[in-house]
Motif scaffolding. Structure first.
Motif, PDB file in Angstrom:
ATOM      1  N   LYS A   1      22.060  36.986  32.744  1.00 16.21           N
ATOM      2  CA  LYS A   1      21.664  35.852  31.396  1.00 16.21           C
ATOM      3  C   LYS A   1      21.830  35.397  30.776  1.00 16.21           C
ATOM      4  O   LYS A   1      21.160  34.162  29.882  1.00 16.21           O
ATOM      5  N   ILE A   2      22.752  36.093  29.940  1.00 15.29           N
ATOM      6  CA  ILE A   2      22.267  36.453  27.941  1.00 15.29           C
ATOM      7  C   ILE A   2      22.614  34.769  27.865  1.00 15.29           C
ATOM      8  O   ILE A   2      22.372  33.738  26.814  1.00 15.29           O
ATOM      9  N   LEU A   3      24.405  34.157  29.026  1.00 12.96           N
ATOM     10  CA  LEU A   3      24.958  33.323  28.175  1.00 12.96           C
ATOM     11  C   LEU A   3      24.383  31.964  28.328  1.00 12.96           C
ATOM     12  O   LEU A   3      24.027  31.008  27.644  1.00 12.96           O
ATOM     13  N   GLU A   4      23.564  31.655  29.426  1.00 15.35           N
ATOM     14  CA  GLU A   4      22.476  30.795  30.286  1.00 15.35           C
ATOM     15  C   GLU A   4      21.387  30.674  29.172  1.00 15.35           C
ATOM     16  O   GLU A   4      20.761  29.629  29.336  1.00 15.35           O
ATOM     17  N   TYR A   5      21.011  31.459  28.677  1.00 18.52           N
ATOM     18  CA  TYR A   5      19.584  31.534  27.174  1.00 18.52           C
ATOM     19  C   TYR A   5      20.369  31.048  26.406  1.00 18.52           C
ATOM     20  O   TYR A   5      19.175  29.841  25.970  1.00 18.52           O
ATOM     21  N   ILE A   6      21.294  30.518  26.124  1.00 22.41           N
ATOM     22  CA  ILE A   6      21.913  30.343  24.646  1.00 22.41           C
ATOM     23  C   ILE A   6      21.641  28.841  25.259  1.00 22.41           C
ATOM     24  O   ILE A   6      21.910  28.101  24.397  1.00 22.41           O
ATOM     25  N   ALA A   7      22.566  28.813  26.573  1.00 23.83           N
ATOM     26  CA  ALA A   7      23.127  27.284  26.473  1.00 23.83           C
ATOM     27  C   ALA A   7      21.450  26.794  26.830  1.00 23.83           C
ATOM     28  O   ALA A   7      21.261  25.480  26.670  1.00 23.83           O
TER      29      ALA A   7
ATOM     30  N   ALA B   1      32.731  27.189  31.684  1.00 26.48           N
ATOM     31  CA  ALA B   1      32.162  27.687  32.999  1.00 26.48           C
ATOM     32  C   ALA B   1      30.956  27.415  33.187  1.00 26.48           C
ATOM     33  O   ALA B   1      30.522  26.933  34.223  1.00 26.48           O
ATOM     34  N   THR B   2      30.227  28.392  32.659  1.00 27.55           N
ATOM     35  CA  THR B   2      29.167  28.274  32.168  1.00 27.55           C
ATOM     36  C   THR B   2      27.741  26.964  31.937  1.00 27.55           C
ATOM     37  O   THR B   2      27.092  26.855  32.391  1.00 27.55           O
ATOM     38  N   MET B   3      28.763  26.432  30.937  1.00 25.58           N
ATOM     39  CA  MET B   3      27.903  25.393  30.485  1.00 25.58           C
ATOM     40  C   MET B   3      27.968  23.893  30.993  1.00 25.58           C
ATOM     41  O   MET B   3      27.252  23.211  30.283  1.00 25.58           O
ATOM     42  N   ILE B   4      29.280  24.021  32.047  1.00 20.39           N
ATOM     43  CA  ILE B   4      28.820  23.275  32.730  1.00 20.39           C
ATOM     44  C   ILE B   4      28.397  22.696  33.242  1.00 20.39           C
ATOM     45  O   ILE B   4      27.591  21.225  33.767  1.00 20.39           O
ATOM     46  N   PRO B   5      26.999  23.546  34.215  1.00 26.02           N
ATOM     47  CA  PRO B   5      25.869  22.961  35.207  1.00 26.02           C
ATOM     48  C   PRO B   5      24.722  22.731  34.110  1.00 26.02           C
ATOM     49  O   PRO B   5      23.726  21.975  34.524  1.00 26.02           O
ATOM     50  N   VAL B   6      25.088  22.563  32.838  1.00 31.05           N
ATOM     51  CA  VAL B   6      23.959  22.879  32.121  1.00 31.05           C
ATOM     52  C   VAL B   6      24.184  21.592  31.189  1.00 31.05           C
ATOM     53  O   VAL B   6      23.207  20.426  30.992  1.00 31.05           O
TER      54      VAL B   6
END
Length: 452
Positions: A325-331, A367-372
């Motif tokens: 979840k590191i990339l999600e924390y950034i988002a 890909a990670t940023m799209i739902p964000v």
């Protein structure tokens, strides 16, 4: 928490070793990938699903991997097999074109057209790289343009590194203009249902303005270096062979041209046909091997397996950041810091995406940023398309800043190194990082003025 710390440490160690350039980078990423699978997923998380998600073998068995049939493509985690399949196919095609004499023929034709002057070749190749990348995946463009550049440099006695560096940057810039240009745009477009024209009329306008500035920027960076030995190059006008003499087998040359044009057509029309990028790469590879006949084995030996292994290892290590979840924390940080201010939110998305994409491959980050951005649009009321264009420019252009930020960078530097012209982090970042900042500033101004 322990798993997250381990994933970050492994990524930083990998990053440091790649920068030091003491060990071949595919070995570095593969060792760090093994450490991620064993230490992060096994020791810290005890999670077999995390391993399976990162290896993504199930992705290849899905019908949507090969044919979308109007369905939106799903964002993938871990190893992006679409990139691996497509890149392998294009490597085989380029190897076939090279053996047929296509690139040497192009070298001679271009050299003759500009009277063997290095600076006009340099400018022409930058523009060509950007324009072709609007319609063809930037990986493909760099594969054959870098090969042409090396051939031409050997003939005309100039350093190919400045030209390849400029081509890589312009390929990423041109790729940001359309949906089929860069892999992050393919992910954004298919996930959010934006078309080729949607990108062209939004990010395409920004890319066009930026290209003019960037061509001028790189010209002033390298004009003195490329201007050397100009007198020698002028003496070649009467001694160089006819471009057509570079073609030893006209049948193979014509077949390679037809295969190349087929690849271009399939890539341009893939949205209409439903044929996916990995399908196109696989089809083109099979077509090339079948047309080569007994020479097929030589084409397979010419594949740059080290680059493919580098990608596999890199995707696994980044998968560790995703699963922990590191990339999600950034988002999530983007949403909290902006505080609902639309302009600030857009600028944060662009610049944070750019900074992250300079160090983390921009494909999984997009890909990670799209739902964000979907969530941010629903909760704040900011137009989704504006957030999408910001994400596109941030990931595409930010990925240009370092040698590992985007697929085209890795491929271009690998082609150069394979030809005996390695490009270190210092020479790469010295010109690419300032160029990245310039384009991001232009993008920021254009988006704020147009959409707010």
């Amino acid at each position: 928490m322990f798993a997250s710390i381990l994933a970050i440490v492994i990524f930083l160690v990998m990053f440091l070793l790649i920068i030091l350039d003491k060990v071949e980078r595919h070995i570095v990423t593969l060792v760090c990938a093994a450490a991620t699978l064993i230490l992060v997923f096994g020791l810290a998380m005890h999670s077999m699903p995390a391993v399976l998600n990162t290896l993504s073998f199930h992705e290849m068995s899905s019908p949507a991997f090969w044919y979308t049939a109007g369905r939106s493509a799903e964002s993938t985690r871990g190893i992006n097999w679409s990139t691996i399949f497509f890149l392998t196919g294009m490597m085989i095609m380029v190897e076939g074109m090279s053996r047929a004499g296509f690139f040497r023929w192009m070298c001679m034709s271009l050299a003759k057209a500009v009277r063997y002057r290095a600076v006009p070749i340099f400018i022409t190749f930058m523009i060509l790289s950007a324009v072709l990348s609007m319609f063809i995946d930037s990986i493909t463009v760099i594969l054959f343009l870098a090969a042409v550049t090396v051939e031409l440099a050997h003939l005309l006695r100039f350093d190919p590194i400045p030209v390849i560096l400029s081509e890589i940057f312009c390929a990423n810039l041109g790729g940001s203009a359309t949906m089929c240009g860069d892999p992050p745009n393919i992910i954004i477009g298919t996930s959010l249902d934006y078309s080729f024209l949607d990108f062209l009329t939004n990010t395409g306008l920004i890319a066009g303005i930026s290209l003019v500035v960037i061509v001028i920027y790189f010209y002033f960076c390298f004009r003195k270096e490329l201007g050397r030995d100009e007198a020698y190059r002028q003496t070649l006008a009467g001694t160089c062979p006819n471009p057509w003499e570079a073609i030893t087998n006209r049948g193979a040359f014509l077949r390679s041209c037809v295969i190349f044009l087929t690849a271009v057509l399939l890539l341009i029309t893939h949205e209409q046909t439903g044929l996916t990028i990995p399908f196109i790469g696989t089809f083109i590879a099979l077509l090339t091997l079948l047309s080569a006949g007994k020479e097929a084995g030589k084409l397979l030996k010419g594949i740059d397996y080290k680059t493919l292994l580098f990608f596999l290892g890199l995707f696994v290590v980044v998968g560790g950041l995703e699963e922990t979840k590191i990339l999600e924390y950034i988002a999530d940080f983007i949403g909290s810091v902006s505080g609902g201010n639309a302009i600030l939110m857009v600028l944060i998305i662009m610049w944070v995406s750019a900074i992250a994409s300079a160090f983390v491959d921009n494909i999984p980050f997009a890909a990670t940023m799209i739902p964000v951005i979907l969530s941010l649009s629903r909760t704040t009321g900011v137009e989704l398309s504006t957030l999408a264009w910001s994400l596109s420019m941030g990931t595409d252009i930010g990925g240009s800043a370092t040698p590992i930020g985007a697929s085209a960078n890795v491929v271009g530097t690998s082609v150069s190194a394979k030809a005996g012209h390695p490009i270190g982090w210092g020479p790469y970042c010295r010109t690419a990082a300032p160029a990245t900042v310039i384009v991001l500033m232009i993008s920021s101004v254009c988006i704020v003025l147009r959409y707010f």
